[in-house]
Scaffold this motif. Structure first.
Motif, mmCIF file in Angstrom:
data_model
loop_
_atom_site.group_PDB
_atom_site.id
_atom_site.type_symbol
_atom_site.label_atom_id
_atom_site.label_comp_id
_atom_site.label_asym_id
_atom_site.label_seq_id
_atom_site.Cartn_x
_atom_site.Cartn_y
_atom_site.Cartn_z
ATOM 1 N N THR A 246 -8.346 1.589 -0.096
ATOM 2 C CA THR A 246 -8.985 0.634 -0.935
ATOM 3 C C THR A 246 -8.967 1.501 -2.234
ATOM 4 O O THR A 246 -9.716 2.627 -2.264
ATOM 5 C CB THR A 246 -10.174 0.030 -0.532
ATOM 6 N N SER A 247 -8.423 1.048 -3.313
ATOM 7 C CA SER A 247 -8.477 1.758 -4.555
ATOM 8 C C SER A 247 -8.331 3.175 -4.757
ATOM 9 O O SER A 247 -7.186 3.560 -3.989
ATOM 10 C CB SER A 247 -10.106 1.206 -5.203
ATOM 11 N N TRP A 248 -8.925 4.005 -5.104
ATOM 12 C CA TRP A 248 -8.703 5.377 -5.232
ATOM 13 C C TRP A 248 -9.300 5.917 -3.991
ATOM 14 O O TRP A 248 -9.137 7.409 -3.758
ATOM 15 C CB TRP A 248 -9.311 6.197 -6.426
ATOM 16 N N GLN B 258 0.814 -1.194 -0.018
ATOM 17 C CA GLN B 258 -0.121 0.030 -0.042
ATOM 18 C C GLN B 258 0.875 1.214 0.057
ATOM 19 O O GLN B 258 0.452 2.180 -0.697
ATOM 20 C CB GLN B 258 -1.032 -0.093 1.221
ATOM 21 N N GLN B 259 2.034 1.341 0.579
ATOM 22 C CA GLN B 259 2.690 2.504 0.750
ATOM 23 C C GLN B 259 3.479 2.708 -0.522
ATOM 24 O O GLN B 259 3.672 3.806 -0.737
ATOM 25 C CB GLN B 259 3.856 2.092 1.950
ATOM 26 N N ALA B 260 3.977 1.498 -1.037
ATOM 27 C CA ALA B 260 4.511 1.780 -2.632
ATOM 28 C C ALA B 260 3.562 2.211 -3.610
ATOM 29 O O ALA B 260 4.085 3.066 -4.191
ATOM 30 C CB ALA B 260 5.221 0.488 -2.931
ATOM 31 N N VAL B 261 2.316 1.686 -3.477
ATOM 32 C CA VAL B 261 1.405 2.008 -4.763
ATOM 33 C C VAL B 261 0.829 3.376 -4.506
ATOM 34 O O VAL B 261 0.607 4.407 -5.317
ATOM 35 C CB VAL B 261 0.237 1.000 -4.861
ATOM 36 N N GLY B 262 0.598 3.699 -2.787
ATOM 37 C CA GLY B 262 0.060 4.959 -2.479
ATOM 38 C C GLY B 262 1.228 6.222 -3.000
ATOM 39 O O GLY B 262 0.562 7.208 -3.510
ATOM 40 N N GLU B 263 2.672 5.985 -2.782
ATOM 41 C CA GLU B 263 3.289 6.849 -3.226
ATOM 42 C C GLU B 263 3.279 7.243 -4.663
ATOM 43 O O GLU B 263 3.440 8.302 -5.144
ATOM 44 C CB GLU B 263 4.639 6.525 -2.600
ATOM 45 N N GLN C 1 -3.689 11.997 -6.511
ATOM 46 C CA GLN C 1 -4.744 11.785 -5.547
ATOM 47 C C GLN C 1 -4.438 12.700 -4.249
ATOM 48 O O GLN C 1 -4.953 12.563 -3.065
ATOM 49 C CB GLN C 1 -4.935 10.313 -4.914
ATOM 50 N N GLY C 2 -3.238 13.510 -4.230
ATOM 51 C CA GLY C 2 -2.928 14.101 -3.090
ATOM 52 C C GLY C 2 -2.302 13.871 -1.945
ATOM 53 O O GLY C 2 -1.967 14.547 -1.001
ATOM 54 N N GLY C 3 -1.593 12.421 -1.945
ATOM 55 C CA GLY C 3 -0.928 11.972 -1.125
ATOM 56 C C GLY C 3 -1.015 10.472 -1.083
ATOM 57 O O GLY C 3 -1.776 9.954 -1.993
#
Length: 302
Positions: A253-255, A215-220, A226-228
């Motif tokens: 979860t997702s976007w 999640q951290q890798a994909v979120g970054e 998406q603003g963060g």
């Protein structure tokens, strides 16, 4: 729970992991009518699903669809796929078409990226899909595993907004830089040789660590559009608090904007829910405890 290969370095794009939940769901029934009528939550979306499916399947749409419950739209919980598959499965049963879940998904135009929604409808539990290759109709399920019964998921909702969807989502993917292949290789390795074995051995800490890293890798990677790492700063604050309290599998979860985490028992989840409601009283956040659904979608009648 996240994509595992956004690089497409081996010729397959996306691939993802996700889990089916019990407490938030879509339930509907179908009956004969003089003309198409749809009632209940999500009626307009369901109406579009009926029209598309009946046209492609070559059956009359003189039906009444009664929706008892519908997953809220565009908050990262697969509402569109579950509505389309529920509508398609109900009409398939009503007319005795004999279509498989995969065939229903194709007629409903689902699975353009993640195959999780199709996989959980078809099988339940934790699903890993193999992404899309040059000849993929719907992303194949490459792993399906049951979630230990005591485990619980805490969902964190920001009631003010929705995640990216539709044209916004397509535009966001086009704006993102290439995902590093080395990062995709690392995530696949972690999932295959740590995350899934930990799930098989009911080791929540190890499984949760892999989901958090993914999640951290994909979120970054998604942060610029998406603003963060989290779409909602308020959800991000709640997830940080949950991590401090010992929750694992921290992610969006997702976007989004929905956040999620996992804990080892209903009792731990209940304690954290009380703490969250007290700490974030007056905020735009709401919370839910959910259990994993280790069965496929249920079809009754016909």
């Amino acid at each position: 729970m996240g994509f595992i290969d956004l690089s497409g370095g081996l010729g397959r794009h996306f691939g993802s992991i996700g889990v089916a939940l019990n407490e938030i769901n879509t339930r509907l029934s179908v009956s004969l009518a003089d003309e198409l009528t749809v009632s209940g939550p999500g009626a307009e979306r369901a109406r579009r699903c009926v029209g598309r499916f009946c046209e492609y399947a070559g059956v009359p749409d003189r039906l009444h669809i009664e929706i008892a419950a519908a997953i809220p739209e565009h908050i990262g919980l697969g509402s569109g796929t579950q509505m389309a598959l529920a509508v398609g499965a109900a009409i398939n049963r009503f007319y005795g078409l004999g279509l498989s879940v995969r065939e229903i998904a194709q007629l409903s135009d689902r699975g353009a990226r993640s195959g999780i929604g199709i996989g959980i409808f078809e099988k339940g539990g934790v699903i890993v899909d193999g992404g899309r290759g040059p000849n993929t109709a719907t992303p194949p399920v490459i792993a399906q595993m049951a979630v230990p019964e005591p485990w619980r998921f805490i969902l964190v909702f920001d009631q003010r907004g929705q995640g990216l969807h539709g044209e916004q989502e397509v535009s966001a993917f086009s704006e993102l830089p290439p995902f590093p292949q080395a990062q995709a290789e690392r995530l696949c390795y972690l999932l295959l040789m740590r995350g899934l074995p930990a799930l098989a051995e009911q080791d929540l800490a190890q499984f949760g660590e892999v989901i958090t890293l993914l999640q951290q890798a994909v979120g970054e990677h998604f942060a610029p559009v998406q603003g963060g790492v989290f779409t909602s700063p308020e959800v991000a604050g709640a997830m940080a608090y949950l991590a401090e309290q010992g929750a694992v599998a921290i992610g969006q979860t997702s976007w989004g904007p929905t956040g999620f985490c996992a804990v080892a028992s209903p009792e731990i989840a209940a304690g954290l829910l009380t703490a969250l409601q007290r700490k974030f009283a007056g905020s735009p956040l709401s919370f839910m405890i959910a259990s994993a659904r280790n069965q496929p979608a249920e079809l009754i009648g016909g």
